[in-house]
Write a protein that holds these residues in place. Structure first.
Motif, short mmCIF file in Angstrom:
data_model
loop_
_atom_site.label_atom_id
_atom_site.label_comp_id
_atom_site.label_asym_id
_atom_site.label_seq_id
_atom_site.Cartn_x
_atom_site.Cartn_y
_atom_site.Cartn_z
N TRP A 73 0.84 -1.20 0.00
CA TRP A 73 0.00 0.00 0.00
C TRP A 73 0.88 1.26 0.00
O TRP A 73 0.67 2.18 -0.79
CB TRP A 73 -0.90 -0.03 1.23
CG TRP A 73 -1.99 1.00 1.26
CD1 TRP A 73 -1.90 2.29 1.72
CD2 TRP A 73 -3.34 0.84 0.82
NE1 TRP A 73 -3.10 2.93 1.61
CE2 TRP A 73 -4.01 2.06 1.06
CE3 TRP A 73 -4.05 -0.22 0.27
CZ2 TRP A 73 -5.36 2.25 0.76
CZ3 TRP A 73 -5.40 -0.04 -0.02
CH2 TRP A 73 -6.04 1.19 0.22
N THR A 75 4.03 1.51 -0.82
CA THR A 75 4.83 1.58 -2.04
C THR A 75 4.05 2.22 -3.17
O THR A 75 4.58 3.05 -3.92
CB THR A 75 5.30 0.17 -2.45
OG1 THR A 75 6.15 -0.37 -1.41
CG2 THR A 75 6.09 0.20 -3.75
N ASP A 76 2.77 1.85 -3.30
CA ASP A 76 1.93 2.46 -4.33
C ASP A 76 1.77 3.96 -4.08
O ASP A 76 1.84 4.77 -5.01
CB ASP A 76 0.55 1.79 -4.36
CG ASP A 76 0.59 0.44 -5.04
OD1 ASP A 76 1.57 0.15 -5.75
OD2 ASP A 76 -0.38 -0.34 -4.87
N ARG A 80 3.31 6.13 -7.03
CA ARG A 80 2.29 6.50 -8.02
C ARG A 80 1.00 7.00 -7.37
O ARG A 80 -0.07 6.92 -7.95
CB ARG A 80 1.99 5.30 -8.92
CG ARG A 80 1.53 4.04 -8.19
CD ARG A 80 1.49 2.83 -9.09
NE ARG A 80 2.83 2.47 -9.50
CZ ARG A 80 3.64 1.65 -8.81
NH1 ARG A 80 3.24 1.14 -7.65
NH2 ARG A 80 4.83 1.35 -9.25
N GLY A 81 1.11 7.53 -6.17
CA GLY A 81 -0.08 7.99 -5.46
C GLY A 81 0.09 9.37 -4.86
O GLY A 81 0.88 10.19 -5.35
N SER A 223 -1.90 10.51 -10.16
CA SER A 223 -2.01 9.37 -9.25
C SER A 223 -2.84 8.27 -9.88
O SER A 223 -3.84 8.54 -10.55
CB SER A 223 -2.65 9.81 -7.93
OG SER A 223 -2.97 8.68 -7.12
N ALA A 225 -3.36 5.61 -7.63
CA ALA A 225 -3.72 4.91 -6.39
C ALA A 225 -5.17 5.24 -6.03
O ALA A 225 -5.46 5.84 -5.00
CB ALA A 225 -2.77 5.30 -5.28
#
Length: 245
Positions: A73, A75-76, A80-81, A223, A225
């Motif tokens: 979670w 890491t995302d 990329r979030g 994002s 995410a």
């Protein structure tokens, strides 16, 4: 590359409204490092401990239930979030502040990007609290304290204090992730050993993202995410909860 090494690699002289600022490179006194540790400490009065960034509802719904799911979670979010977007906003604000600007456009953009009511509260209240508490270190203070997103506030003050961009970014990202991990340790629950292991695992990704964000521009905002944003929205109506977001 460590935070200290990154800061030592930044030797550019910066002129802000007639005041020359040199990024701190003399780590014999560790001034820049100590300032970052103070500003981003859990004890600094921004209330970071009261926000979970939607993780509380993800735990409530079983999406995060152990060390591995929490690691995935985070890491995302980092790559990329929302945490990546905060890193881009930080870099843009740092650059803008070194040119003597007030980062108003970037602050407005960062506020508009808050994906839910509580995400908006999380970033704006922390940013405003940071500027209210930073008085002893605000070496320029050309305008009164205003409401700005958290990454914009930290970046502005870092630039005004001559702290190198990558060093400030790495410290900011570390503080954000550390706060979320500590919250998850209580929520999942996880043992403190798992929390420490997660911080160790996030070390290199933090440095990698800090380096990438330092070379970014506002066009790199974005994002994927989406589930994190949904959890933040649903958290607003969760019946029983510990955190504000």
């Amino acid at each position: 590359m460590t935070m200290i090494t990154m800061a030592m690699n930044m030797n550019t002289m910066i002129t802000v409204t007639g005041i020359t600022i040199t990024p701190m490179t003399d780590f014999r006194s560790n001034t820049a490092l100590v300032r970052l540790m103070t500003w981003l400490s859990p004890a600094f009065p921004v209330g970071a401990f009261s926000y979970s960034h939607g993780i509380e509802h993800a735990v409530h719904g079983g999406l995060i239930h152990n060390k591995d799911t929490l690691h995935a979670w985070l890491t995302d979010l980092l790559h990329r979030g929302s945490i990546w977007n905060d890193a881009v906003l930080f870099a843009a604000s740092w650059q803008d502040a070194t040119e003597g600007n007030t980062c108003q456009y970037i602050a407005a953009l960062g506020e508009a990007m808050a994906g839910s009511k509580e995400r908006h509260m999380e970033t704006m209240l922390q940013g405003t609290a940071f500027l209210q508490a930073i008085g002893p270190w605000d070496v320029i203070s050309p305008e009164p304290v205003s409401e700005v997103p958290y990454p914009v506030a930290v970046a502005m003050i870092s630039a005004r204090n001559g702290i190198a961009l990558e060093a400030g970014l790495a410290a900011f990202l570390h503080a954000v992730l550390s706060n979320l991990i500590q919250g998850a340790v209580r929520l999942v629950p996880l043992g403190q050993t798992h929390g420490v292991a997660l911080m160790a695992a996030m070390e290199q990704p933090i440095l990698t993202v800090a380096q990438r964000a330092a070379a970014s521009c506002l066009d790199d905002l974005g994002s994927t995410a989406i589930l994190s944003d949904i959890m933040a929205m649903q958290h607003e109506t969760q019946y029983s909860r510990i955190f504000r977001s």
